[in-house]
Design a protein around this motif. Structure first.
Motif, PDB file in Angstrom:
ATOM      1  N   LYS A 862       2.893   4.908   3.502  1.00 35.19           N
ATOM      2  CA  LYS A 862       1.917   4.422   2.517  1.00 35.19           C
ATOM      3  C   LYS A 862       2.643   3.990   1.255  1.00 35.19           C
ATOM      4  O   LYS A 862       2.471   4.559   0.166  1.00 35.19           O
ATOM      5  CB  LYS A 862       0.894   5.522   2.195  1.00 35.19           C
ATOM      6  N   PRO A 863       3.507   3.006   1.348  1.00 35.08           N
ATOM      7  CA  PRO A 863       4.281   2.605   0.147  1.00 35.08           C
ATOM      8  C   PRO A 863       3.393   2.078  -0.962  1.00 35.08           C
ATOM      9  O   PRO A 863       3.796   2.077  -2.125  1.00 35.08           O
ATOM     10  CB  PRO A 863       5.222   1.533   0.688  1.00 35.08           C
ATOM     11  N   SER A 864       2.154   1.592  -0.634  1.00 37.49           N
ATOM     12  CA  SER A 864       1.256   1.073  -1.675  1.00 37.49           C
ATOM     13  C   SER A 864       0.828   2.142  -2.653  1.00 37.49           C
ATOM     14  O   SER A 864       0.475   1.861  -3.794  1.00 37.49           O
ATOM     15  CB  SER A 864       0.014   0.444  -1.025  1.00 37.49           C
ATOM     16  N   ARG A 865       0.870   3.390  -2.220  1.00 37.87           N
ATOM     17  CA  ARG A 865       0.494   4.496  -3.112  1.00 37.87           C
ATOM     18  C   ARG A 865       1.699   5.003  -3.878  1.00 37.87           C
ATOM     19  O   ARG A 865       1.555   5.861  -4.750  1.00 37.87           O
ATOM     20  CB  ARG A 865      -0.129   5.630  -2.308  1.00 37.87           C
ATOM     21  N   ASN A 866       2.871   4.538  -3.581  1.00 36.27           N
ATOM     22  CA  ASN A 866       4.085   4.992  -4.255  1.00 36.27           C
ATOM     23  C   ASN A 866       4.455   3.990  -5.353  1.00 36.27           C
ATOM     24  O   ASN A 866       5.508   3.346  -5.324  1.00 36.27           O
ATOM     25  CB  ASN A 866       5.225   5.132  -3.246  1.00 36.27           C
TER      26      ASN A 866
END
Length: 994
Positions: A862-866
């Protein structure tokens, strides 16, 4: 007075002479006279003396051929000495030999003759009594045969110190020199024979025997000594009976009943042949077979018992015989006997008649009518055999070698040689007197006795100091008890295949001079049991206990009667009939059959066993996963998620988890001293380091979000150095506990034999359970504090420390270690280490999974949340939520204060927050993702707090819409000014730190 004494003694001597006429003695004149007592007959005729007339001497019956041979041995020895040029030169030995008829009364009659003659000589009555045929005093007596007879004779001869040298009396009572002062013998003491009997029984592993003894001074002491020896060897006696040749039929029947009903197969008999004969005849009549007879030397070769018709009953006889001697020329001397040639031997005539079953015409007992008293002579040989009332006359030309009698059995000269040796002993004593040098003698002032006037007591003195070498090259000297120590031959009765007679096969010997345990030798190959069998008979009360068992006592039974009890575990017996089982050495255990000890199974949590392999794989998996997480955090160290979770502490936390997983490996494998001392401190310090990191991390974020507006001092105080210092201090306490533990009571490897008998558990002895308790207790204390702070910070933004997951990980930690305590206390052996390894792995996996797996999932999947926006959005939402709560609290306080002053109500004019109720607390907020999507679409964003209770609306427009931005800024500034919300300002001020 002197004349009266002379007449009295002469009367006594005349009465004895009448009782023993010329045909009832063997007599020869000489310078020195030796007396002899021999059993020419086996007994006397039973005669009721009613005393209506003068009592007459009882008649002797049942001729004894062996007794006559013994008498001949004495005569042969005397004649050999008389013809010797070196032994007693110029001196002639004479003899006076009487028949004891194997009874005490006849023996005492003869002894009185010896004593009376000595008293006449001591009175020196030659000048008063003109005795033309004067016979010199008897200076020594050879005899008698039976111990009971010798006891009576010794008592009488001892009064006058007349030496008595017996050739066959072996009773140990006769060794008492206080009672029998003048008694000596050329036969060994029965004490050695009784010991030899017990050794034979022990050799054949018998322990259940019966005993029979003659009721006299030979049988009773002999069997008493045997009982003593048997008791020392754990040999039990089933029955013990006394017998006599004069026992009535009822007594014999009773003894036979006992023998027949006994389970003992071995019967030890101390008796003479005449005493045993009635019993054997009754046993033969009843055909009681299967018994093993252990014979004393008095009947082991007796011609009364060793008869072919008795062999089926007593064929399994093993007996003792004296060592045979050699008498050169004796065989020819025996063959020369003839009534007409043996003029000095009054017994030769009767011997001739009994041998050839005939009568000599010119004798007082030569008529056919007078021969009836000879019925049933001991051999039962000859044509007449007593079965006919008349015998044919003897021709005088009969050949003595043509008839087989015990008289001519000169193959094993035992008693005959003892007689020969007794005569030579007296002769050598006289030789010592003859060659004595004045001044070196044995008497007062070294004086010597006069050989021409020698007296009996002087001969006795020299016999006690006798020392000479016999014709076989053996040294002869009497010990202080008057005994000669000799050896025994062991014989077994066989049936001759040639003529069916009983022969005595020598099967061993007993050497009394050898060491104990080496005296007995038996050649089992020569023994025939029952005349044909080679198998050793069984004579035990109970069957042998096999190896692996022991003898168990049966209450009320002799010790030889037992039951076989299996050896308990840990004990063994490798021999038959073991009295007790032996314990195995400490590191050994008995095998399945308890016959030997085998090494105990050694158990520990090994690397190669399935359980050890599984635990090792889990530990390696934990190390791999932790290393993977550490690699992910290192690679993505600059991302907001990693930064927001305090990456330095996260690195230290992951390192501590690596140590936790690695410490579990110290519990696997064979415990050594160094591993035992390393594993608990490694586990304790690793977990404390891990919990300390979580505690400091959680506590820091909590203080940041709940503290006032931080200053530079706060920033310095809560800097990275202080965090590491707190971790170090918490860990240092655990290190101190471990150091104290290792110094005062260090753990060590321990081989535990007590948990299971067959297994040696190699474990670690912890040294001090209290120290272990402190180590685990301190770890749990830090975990409890950490749980408290984690629970308190459970509503903080998820991006900082996942409070809910930390709380859950602490719950897992507590469940694991609370369960560990009873499991640790209730398990043993290798499972103790296994329980601790499982606890370490479970707690470590719980911490790893709960704290890091969610972050790794976001980072990788979930790189979008990082992103920094996600982090700040979450932080801002939390800040506004806190501000709204503070505003609501102040609003409620102001309302209550207004109500109390004037009852007026109102709202804060500058606030856009309306209050409807103060009972509900939650403030739902739109997620950051939703707000981001709204911003991307160019829409207004609204964040609402409340559920109808308090509503806070914040509108955001795109940065290019300046008017809307100014409006929102003014609204936000107005809200901050009116509520003085320090909390909001604090969070906004610390946002750049995250």
């Amino acid at each position: 007075m002197t004349s009266y004494s002379c007449c009295l003694i002469l009367l006594l001597f005349t009465w004895n002479t009448a009782a023993y006429g010329p045909n009832q003695r063997a007599q020869k004149k000489g310078d020195i006279i030796l007396g002899g007592l021999f059993p020419i007959h086996f007994g006397v005729a039973a005669k009721d003396q009613d005393l209506k007339s003068r009592p007459e001497s009882v008649e002797c019956i049942r001729y004894n051929f062996r007794g006559f041979r013994w008498l001949q041995a004495m005569i042969f020895a005397i004649e050999e000495i008389n013809s010797s040029p070196t032994l007693l030169p110029n001196m002639t030995l004479g003899y006076r030999i009487f028949d004891t008829c194997n009874t005490v009364s006849k023996a005492l009659e003869a002894t009185l003759s010896f004593v009376a003659q000595n008293k006449i000589d001591s009175l020196n009555l030659d000048e008063f009594c003109n005795c033309s045929e004067h016979i010199p005093s008897t200076i020594a007596v050879v005899g008698a045969t039976g111990s009971g007879i010798s006891t009576a004779v010794a008592n009488l001869l001892g009064l006058f110190y007349i030496p008595q040298v017996s050739y066959a009396s072996s009773s140990r009572l006769l060794s008492n020199k206080n009672q029998f002062k003048s008694f000596l013998r050329t036969i060994p003491n029965d004490e050695h024979q009784a010991t030899a009997m017990a050794d034979i029984i022990e050799y054949f592993r018998w322990n259940w025997v019966g005993t029979i003894a003659a009721d006299d001074d030979y049988g009773r002491p002999g069997i008493e000594k045997f009982r003593e020896e048997a008791e020392e060897r754990d040999i039990c006696i089933d029955f013990s009976e006394l017998i006599s040749q004069y026992s009535d039929e009822e007594e014999i029947q009773q003894v036979v009943e006992v023998i027949q009903n006994s389970t003992a197969r071995v019967i030890v008999v101390f008796s003479s042949g005449p005493d045993l004969e009635p019993l054997i005849k009754e046993i033969v009549r009843r055909n009681i077979t299967g018994k093993i007879w252990l014979a004393s030397e008095a009947w082991a070769s007796s011609s009364l018992i060793a008869m072919p018709e008795f062999f089926r009953v007593i064929g399994s006889t093993i007996g003792f015989a004296l060592k045979a001697g050699q008498i050169p020329g004796f065989r020819e001397f025996l063959q020369k006997v003839h009534p007409k040639k043996s003029t000095n031997n009054g017994f030769a005539k009767e011997f001739w008649e009994e041998t050839f079953n005939c009568y000599l015409p010119d004798g007082s007992k030569n008529s056919p009518a007078s021969t009836s008293f000879h019925k049933g002579h001991e051999e039962g040989l000859g044509a007449g055999n007593g079965t006919s009332a008349f015998r044919p006359p003897c021709t005088g030309d009969e050949n003595i070698t043509s008839v087989e009698t015990p008289y001519m059995d000169y193959t094993h000269l035992r008693i005959s040689y003892n007689v020969y040796l007794a005569v030579y002993s007296i002769a050598h004593a006289l030789q010592d007197i003859y060659t004595c040098t004045p001044g070196k003698g044995l008497f007062t002032n070294g004086s010597c006795a006069d050989i021409k006037k020698v007296e009996a007591w002087q001969v006795l003195k020299h016999l006690r100091h006798l020392n000479f070498t016999n014709n076989m090259g053996e040294q002869v000297d009497f010990d202080e008890f008057g005994d000669l120590v000799g050896n025994y031959s062991i014989i077994n009765w066989h049936l001759s295949p040639e003529d069916g007679s009983v022969v005595f096969e020598e099967v061993g010997h007993y050497n009394v001079y050898a060491k104990k345990g080496e005296r007995l030798f038996i050649n089992e190959n020569k023994i025939l049991w029952g005349g044909f069998s080679k198998e050793v008979p069984f004579s035990n009360c109970s069957r042998d206990c096999l190896p692996g068992t022991r003898k168990g006592i049966i209450e009320g039974e002799p010790t030889c009667c037992f039951e076989c009890v299996d050896c308990p575990d840990g004990e063994y017996s490798d021999e038959t009939d073991a009295s007790a089982c032996d314990k195995c050495p400490e590191d050994y255990w008995s095998n399945e059959n308890h016959t030997s000890c085998i090494p105990k199974q050694i158990e520990f949590l090994a690397w190669t066993e399935p359980f050890g392999i599984a635990l090792t794989l889990f530990a390696v998996l934990g190390i791999f996963l932790t290393s993977f997480v550490l690699g992910v955090f290192t690679k993505f160290r600059n991302t907001p998620i990693v930064k927001a979770t305090n990456r330095e502490l996260s690195y230290l936390l992951l390192f501590s988890l690596l140590c936790c997983f690695s410490s579990s490996l110290f519990f696997i494998g064979e415990p050594q001293n160094w591993t035992c001392r390393l594993r608990q401190p490694a586990f304790g310090i690793s977990f404390v380091l891990c919990i300390s990191c979580i505690l400091v991390k959680t506590n820091r974020v909590l203080l940041v979000f709940e503290a006032k507006i931080p200053t530079s001092l706060h920033r310095k105080w809560w800097g990275l150095n202080l965090q590491f210092l707190l971790v170090f201090l918490c860990t240092f306490v655990q290190i101190v506990i471990c150091v104290i533990w290792l110094y005062t009571a260090p753990p060590s490897s321990y081989r535990n034999h007590e948990l299971e008998d067959e297994i040696i558990f190699i474990t670690c002895h912890e040294g001090s359970l209290m120290a272990l308790g402190f180590l685990i207790g301190y770890t749990c204390l830090l975990a409890a504090i950490c749980f408290f702070f984690a629970f308190k910070s459970r509503k903080l933004p998820e991006n900082f420390n996942e409070a809910k997951f930390i709380t859950f990980s602490m719950l897992i930690f507590f469940i694991v270690w609370i369960s560990f305590i009873p499991a640790y206390a209730s398990t043993y052996g290798k499972f103790v280490s296994a329980v601790e390894v499982i606890a370490i792995l479970a707690a470590s996996f719980g911490l790893l999974a709960c704290i890091f797996f969610n972050k790794v999932y976001i980072i990788l999947f979930k790189p979008s949340r990082n992103t920094i926006e996600e982090v700040r959005c979450s932080t801002a939402a939390h800040a506004f939520k806190v501000a709204a709560r503070a505003t609501l609290r102040r609003s409620n306080v102001s309302r209550k204060r207004s109500n109390s002053l004037g009852g007026s109500t109102g709202s804060t004019p500058s606030s856009s927050i309306s209050s409807k109720s103060n009972h509900e607390d939650p403030f739902p907020l739109p997620t950051c993702a939703e707000r981001q999507r709204q911003q991307q679409r160019g829409c207004k964003q609204k964040v609402s707090f409340g559920s109808g209770t308090v509503t806070l609306s914040l509108s955001f427009e795109e940065p290019q819409k300046n008017a809307m931005a100014n409006r929102n800024a003014k609204r936000r500034n107005s809200l901050e000014a009116q509520n003085s919300d320090d909390s909001l300002m604090r969070h906004r001020a610390l946002l750049p730190l995250q």
